[in-house]
Design a protein around this motif. Structure first.
Motif, mmCIF file in Angstrom:
data_model
loop_
_atom_site.group_PDB
_atom_site.id
_atom_site.type_symbol
_atom_site.label_atom_id
_atom_site.label_comp_id
_atom_site.label_asym_id
_atom_site.label_seq_id
_atom_site.Cartn_x
_atom_site.Cartn_y
_atom_site.Cartn_z
ATOM 1 N N GLN A 122 -9.601 -2.548 0.007
ATOM 2 C CA GLN A 122 -9.330 -1.390 0.870
ATOM 3 C C GLN A 122 -9.319 -0.089 0.074
ATOM 4 O O GLN A 122 -9.764 0.940 0.561
ATOM 5 N N ILE A 123 -8.813 -0.150 -1.140
ATOM 6 C CA ILE A 123 -8.704 1.080 -1.924
ATOM 7 C C ILE A 123 -10.027 1.443 -2.590
ATOM 8 O O ILE A 123 -10.488 2.571 -2.519
ATOM 9 N N LYS A 124 -10.648 0.463 -3.198
ATOM 10 C CA LYS A 124 -11.884 0.773 -3.929
ATOM 11 C C LYS A 124 -13.038 1.138 -2.987
ATOM 12 O O LYS A 124 -13.945 1.855 -3.361
ATOM 13 N N TYR A 125 -13.005 0.623 -1.796
ATOM 14 C CA TYR A 125 -14.099 0.870 -0.857
ATOM 15 C C TYR A 125 -13.787 2.010 0.112
ATOM 16 O O TYR A 125 -14.540 2.247 1.039
ATOM 17 N N GLU A 126 -12.676 2.668 -0.096
ATOM 18 C CA GLU A 126 -12.185 3.596 0.923
ATOM 19 C C GLU A 126 -13.236 4.585 1.421
ATOM 20 O O GLU A 126 -13.386 4.778 2.627
ATOM 21 N N ARG A 136 -8.057 2.907 -7.793
ATOM 22 C CA ARG A 136 -9.414 3.271 -7.400
ATOM 23 C C ARG A 136 -10.416 3.075 -8.542
ATOM 24 O O ARG A 136 -11.603 2.921 -8.323
ATOM 25 N N ILE A 157 -2.032 4.213 -6.536
ATOM 26 C CA ILE A 157 -3.205 4.030 -5.659
ATOM 27 C C ILE A 157 -4.422 4.682 -6.285
ATOM 28 O O ILE A 157 -5.508 4.095 -6.322
ATOM 29 N N ILE A 214 -15.798 2.836 3.546
ATOM 30 C CA ILE A 214 -15.161 2.363 4.772
ATOM 31 C C ILE A 214 -14.993 3.538 5.737
ATOM 32 O O ILE A 214 -15.266 3.429 6.932
ATOM 33 N N ALA A 215 -14.587 4.686 5.175
ATOM 34 C CA ALA A 215 -14.409 5.877 6.031
ATOM 35 C C ALA A 215 -15.742 6.269 6.668
ATOM 36 O O ALA A 215 -15.801 6.617 7.848
ATOM 37 N N LEU A 233 0.834 -1.207 0.000
ATOM 38 C CA LEU A 233 0.000 0.000 0.000
ATOM 39 C C LEU A 233 0.867 1.255 0.000
ATOM 40 O O LEU A 233 0.607 2.213 -0.731
ATOM 41 N N ARG A 282 -16.371 3.957 9.506
ATOM 42 C CA ARG A 282 -15.467 4.192 10.636
ATOM 43 C C ARG A 282 -15.947 5.380 11.467
ATOM 44 O O ARG A 282 -15.838 5.398 12.690
#
Lengths: 625, 458
Positions: free
Chosen positions: A541-545, A512, A508, A548-549, A475, A552
């Motif tokens: 992790q990257i595509k859903y960032e 995306r 990165i 996900i944020a 990453l 969180r």
């Protein structure tokens, strides 16, 4: 007559009991696992499968914490599929068809060879409690075994009763002995019990099935495993078959409804809505002209086939008659009839989040005896009860997983906060932080915790640490590498099936894009190859960032309330500004935090406000302010 | 860290002065985004507990009201947290506008009794007051719920429940597909999901648009009647008011030197803006000259321009007409009983025929049509307050805005074909926000619905 002393006694060797006993023994506790039949350890009395939506998540989590179910399921697997692949990573779900006898034998072998663990065939009749503390159990033989902790994992065996048609007899699943005396002993100890029911469909002879009239369903070509440490790379797979009921089937069922134990008053227990018997489906969804069924093999060395979708408590001859109306089953021979089973279980509101009884110190309970349903739900609780029994014995704080940590956390929090009025099944829609609790990241979420508890051995841990550092390193690298929009690069980028760059862009950022995968990037820009699971993890992790944020943020908000703790000794009935209903519920649940209190159904925000003021009053009084 | 909350701290109603209270760690930051002194200083640049004179500005930097602001850092404040209080003119309109601005800048609406609760939790009240505090929390939340239920005789709740129900159906369907991948459940396409979201979004937008109506019903329509002297402004007004003329209140100037008067014209509450000091004269609107027009128009939500139809347009008329460009307006061509010398075609071409009415104050011809025009302007096509559903409360509006955002995110996600597990997050946020208005929570609702609607299981 006291025959032996243990740290922990586990009553029942089903999926909960097995995980519980392995956990306590592995954590160094001298453990007795009492089973009604050595030949039915880790028995699957219903469908021959492990995993599925939400349940597959549970298996991964059990594995990440150092449990056994994932490894056994991988080894006994005769077909593996990843479900829900089109619906998002969060709900990808692994499901295995298990060879039922093999699964049993694998688990039996693991148990028999586990250090610190004695497995015995015993009927436990009594729970022994002194001064609010568990001291041991008494078997029907009069043998007494003492222990600091006892874990109930009694499944559907407590006063179990099998019912179908006019047939009714006391029994555990499949004609196994039921435990008729333990209930009374538990009640005398002050436990509140409920009566639930569940059911299973008929098993039919594979030789009598015309598969040519059905749609086969094969396993995935890509070999996957539940366990993060399984080394299986090839697997013999067999198909399942899909067929449907029709109007004729429904007519026979309708004509015989009065003979169904479900409808003739022979059953008093509360059944689950999510696995209704075929007769219940036909009554409740009368306008549906067909119902789907799956034929699942029970194993490679048996001809028994499980008829998923046909759970029934109609008389045996009716079951056969309606099955023979179904395409491919016209000549089917029934080997075992489907039946309903009723059993006693605990009201889980009596338990803490450590699965310990609030009134009896050292008494834990896990699995169907807590009102759940499903092998995976049982195993998850068994593991947690086992860990917590040892935490208690070792004088450590309870090991609690939060709703944002794991499906296991959601499961247990639901049980001890909301209780349940029917056998509880795990569903992804029960998890509010679903996007964080993916099956692909169960190890990242839980292995470190399992290590701290002591269940994750060196081998598992070092494999995990390697994976995690590779992930982090990659990453970081992807963020550092910038791609300039020169002709050569643009060509590569167009080749990936995506649009050209406007300005210099990091890898990165490129990843995306929907169309870009790590494999494509690696090819174009000469990156090191990654194991499939790591590449996939990076993409998720990257595509859903963004999402996900979002989750969180929600978690951070919720955790504020979780960290506001409530002392144990509150008498909610004395807070007269609370609504009577809320006070009564809180009194029963005894929430440990404001967060938990706010999840109790019927408790309003105003009740929570009042409670916070009340707690502050107590705090100040305690400090003499 | 606690959220920062804000609410009107004084009793709602007509007081000379109203107070907005902001409490929490971000209160000063929020105040500094909306409060500025005439010299351009921020509230935070003064010491604590200084009463500072300044203006509230909106997002477009327009001045909303002139106010006094005070910053009281915790723990020595009412709630024990950092608190900013803004004293403004007590009209509901001014209070709600400023409140909305605090929400827009990041405060969340305070829950019933929340200031008091925080005050107690932070040690600002002693034990003897505990019971009273608990009673306040309980009583206020019951009041708030009753209010929500009673609003528009429950029509708002019904409407929101309806939207929420439709969205919930989509969620239930998606969840059933997700949790039962192997069952025989009809799949939903992105297009179908998108259509449902779109309908929900439209309904929410509709409510928000009507929040305008609700605001007018609650606060009155800020109206300016402009025109050069002696075109018939005061006669028009008197004609409209007939005997119903009721001056509801006089609120001393919000901005600049104007005052406002509230009046009802056939149920439409108008707030007429008038220049200070001359409103007591019989023909107050008559005295408003061109030079004052701009000042009066500044806050107006509706400009009524009155022209004398019996004369050609003068320079002054043209100036006035040009000052209403870009505003909601209606042009009254008065003296319709006399031959018309105004070039109506040119006027209609410029301002739209639907906004130009010819009437005669003298014969009352056309007055009815004008009243109808006003009603349409306020209520929309539905034409009557009984039929419309209005959002009347800044908190509800805030929750609807949050719903709108989630639905837009969801729509965007379906467009990009982002998978269901993400879309459901936005949809759940949307129904959570709607549920906060009607007092419904999701909890086990979705799962109950899954089993009620779909035939699932072994």
């Amino acid at each position: 007559m006291i025959v032996d002393n243990y740290d922990v006694i586990v009553i029942g060797a089903g999926h909960a009991g097995v995980e519980a006993a392995l956990a306590t023994a592995r954590l160094g506790g001298k453990t007795l696992l009492a089973t009604l039949s050595m030949d039915n350890i880790a028995f699957m009395p219903c469908n021959p499968s492990v995993g599925g939506s939400a349940k597959g998540h549970l298996v991964r989590e059990i594995d990440a914490l150092g449990g056994q179910m994932g490894l056994a399921a991988d080894e006994a697997c005769i077909q593996m599929r990843l479900l829900n692949t089109g619906k998002g990573y969060a709900v990808h779900a692994l499901r295995a068809q298990a060879d039922k006898p093999v699964y049993h034998i694998i688990m039996k072998q693991v148990l028999e060879n586990q250090e610190n663990l004695d497995v015995k065939q015993l009927m436990i009749d009594k729970l022994l409690v002194e001064n609010g503390q568990v001291v041991g159990v008494e078997a029907e033989t009069g043998e007494i075994f003492t222990a600091s902790c006892v874990i109930l994992a009694t499944g559907t065996y407590l006063r179990g009763r099998i019912v179908y048609g006019e047939v009714s007899y006391n029994s555990g699943p499949n004609g196994l002995r039921s435990s008729m005396k333990l209930t009374q002993s538990l009640q005398e100890c002050g436990l509140e019990l409920m009566r639930f029911k569940t059911g299973t469909p008929a098993r039919i002879d594979a030789r009598s099935i015309d598969y040519s009239k059905m749609v086969p369903q094969f396993g995935d070509a890509q070999v996957r495993n539940f366990s993060f440490i399984s080394k299986i790379t090839t697997r013999k797979q067999v198909p399942c078959f899909l067929t449907y009921t029709n109007n004729e089937t429904h007519k026979i069922i309708r004509d015989n409804l009065s003979r169904s134990a479900m409808f003739n008053g022979n059953i008093e227990g509360v059944g689950p809505r999510y696995c209704p018997s075929i007769e219940a489906k036909i009554v409740r969804f009368a306008d549906k002209d067909r119902h789907q069924l799956f034929l699942e093999p029970e194993g490679l060395r048996t001809n028994e086939v499980y008829v998923q979708g046909m759970s029934s408590s109609l008389p045996a001859e009716v079951q056969l008659k309606f099955m023979q109306t179904i395409p491919g089953l016209e000549k089917c021979k029934m080997m075992r009839a489907g039946y309903a089973i009723e059993y006693d279980c605990l009201d889980p509101l009596q338990l803490t989040a450590a699965l310990e009884h609030k009134g009896i110190s050292g008494l834990f309970s896990a699995g169907q005896s807590n009102g759940t349903s499903g092998y995976e739900e049982a195993a998850a609780q068994g593991l947690m009860a086992g860990i917590n029994a040892m935490q208690k014995i070792n004088g450590n704080k309870p090991f609690i997983l939060g709703r944002s940590d794991a499906y296991i956390g959601v499961l247990i929090d639901d049980l001890v906060t909301k209780g349940t009025h029917e056998p509880y099944r795990m569903m992804t829609s029960r998890a509010e932080y679903r996007l964080l609790l993916r099956q692909d990241n169960a190890d990242l979420r839980l292995t470190e915790k399992g290590r701290a508890v002591g269940l994750v051995d060196d081998e598992r841990y070092s494999a995990f640490v390697d994976k995690r550092s590779l992930l982090e390193r990659t990453l970081a690298d992807l963020a550092k590498i910038n791609i300039a929009p020169n002709e050569e690069n643009q060509k590569k980028i167009l080749n990936m099936g995506t649009v050209a760059l406007r300005s210099s862009t990091s890898l990165i950022e490129l990843l995306r894009r929907e169309e870009v995968s790590y494999v494509k990037l690696a090819e174009a820009f000469d990156l090191p190859p990654l194991p499939k699971v790591v590449a996939e993890q990076i993409e998720v992790q990257i595509k859903y960032e963004g999402y996900i944020a979002k989750q969180r943020l929600e978690v951070a908000r919720a955790l504020k309330l979780e960290s506001k703790l409530i002392p144990e000794n509150i008498d909610y009935r004395e807070i007269k500004e609370l609504s009577a209903e809320s006070a009564e519920k809180m009194q029963k649940v005894k929430p440990t935090s404001i967060g938990q209190a706010s999840r109790i159904s019927g408790v309003s925000p105003a009740d929570i406000g009042v409670l916070m003021v009340y707690l502050e009053v107590n705090r100040r009084k305690g400090q003499g302010i | 860290m606690e959220d920062t909350i804000s609410a009107v701290a004084t009793a709602l109603g007509e007081g000379a002065v109203g107070i907005i209270r902001i409490s929490g760690p971000r209160s000063l930051e929020i105040a500094d985004k909306i409060f500025i002194t005439p010299k351009g200083r921020l509230l935070g640049s003064y010491g604590s507990r200084h009463m500072v004179y300044g203006n509230i500005k909106d997002i477009k930097e327009n001045i909303v009201d002139e106010v006094l602001g005070v910053f009281m850092p915790g723990p020595h404040s009412y709630t024990g947290e950092d608190v900013v209080e803004i004293q403004c003119h007590g009209g509901i309109q001014s209070l709600q506008t400023i409140l909305r601005l605090t929400f827009a800048m990041g405060a969340r609406p305070a829950e019933p009794g929340e200031f008091t609760k925080r005050a107690f939790l932070n040690g600002r009240m002693d034990l003897a007051q505990a019971e009273a505090v608990m009673n306040i929390i309980k009583a206020r939340s019951q009041e708030a719920l009753k209010l929500a239920l009673r609003q528009q005789k429950g029509q708002l709740s019904d409407e929101i429940r309806h939207i929420r129900g439709e969205l919930k159906d989509v969620i239930v369907h998606l969840e059933a597909i997700i949790d039962y991948p192997e069952e025989d459940i009809e799949e939903l396409t992105f297009k179908e999901v998108q259509d449902c979201i779109f309908i929900g979004l439209n309904a929410v937008n509709n409510l928000l648009a009507k929040a305008h109506t609700g605001k007018i019903m609650r606060e009155g329509l800020l109206t300016a009647i402009v025109g050069r002297p002696n075109v018939g402004k005061s006669s028009l007004l008197n004609c409209l008011l007939k005997e119903e003329r009721a001056i509801v209140s006089e609120v001393p100037g919000t901005t600049r030197d104007v005052i406002q008067e509230q009046m009802l014209i056939e149920g439409v509450p108008l707030i007429l803006t008038d220049t200070a000091g001359i409103h007591k004269t019989e023909d107050f609107v008559e005295s408003i000259g061109v030079e004052k027009t701009k000042a009066i128009l500044a806050d107006a939500e509706l400009a009524i321009v009155v022209l004398d139809g019996s004369e050609q347009l003068r320079m002054e008329d043209k100036e006035i007409l040009s000052s209403i460009e870009g505003r909601e307006h209606v042009i009254i061509v008065n003296k319709g009983d006399l031959p018309c010398l105004v070039d109506m075609k040119a006027l209609e071409a410029k301002f739209g025929p639907q906004n130009i009415l010819t009437l005669s104050v003298k014969t009352a011809q056309g007055v009815e049509e004008f009243v109808q025009w006003l009603k349409n302007f306020v209520y929309g096509a539905e034409g009557s307050v009984e039929k419309g559903v209005f959002v009347q409360n800044a908190r509800h509006e805030q929750l609807l805005l949050a719903t709108k955002k989630s639905l837009k995110d969801a729509l965007h996600a379906t467009e990009k074909q982002i998978p269901y597990d993400c879309i459901v997050i936005d949809l759940r946020n949307a129904i959570d926000n709607l549920g906060a208005i009607t007092g419904e929570t999701v909890q086990d609702e979705i799962i109950n619905e899954i089993f009620a609607r779909f035939c699932l299981g072994k």
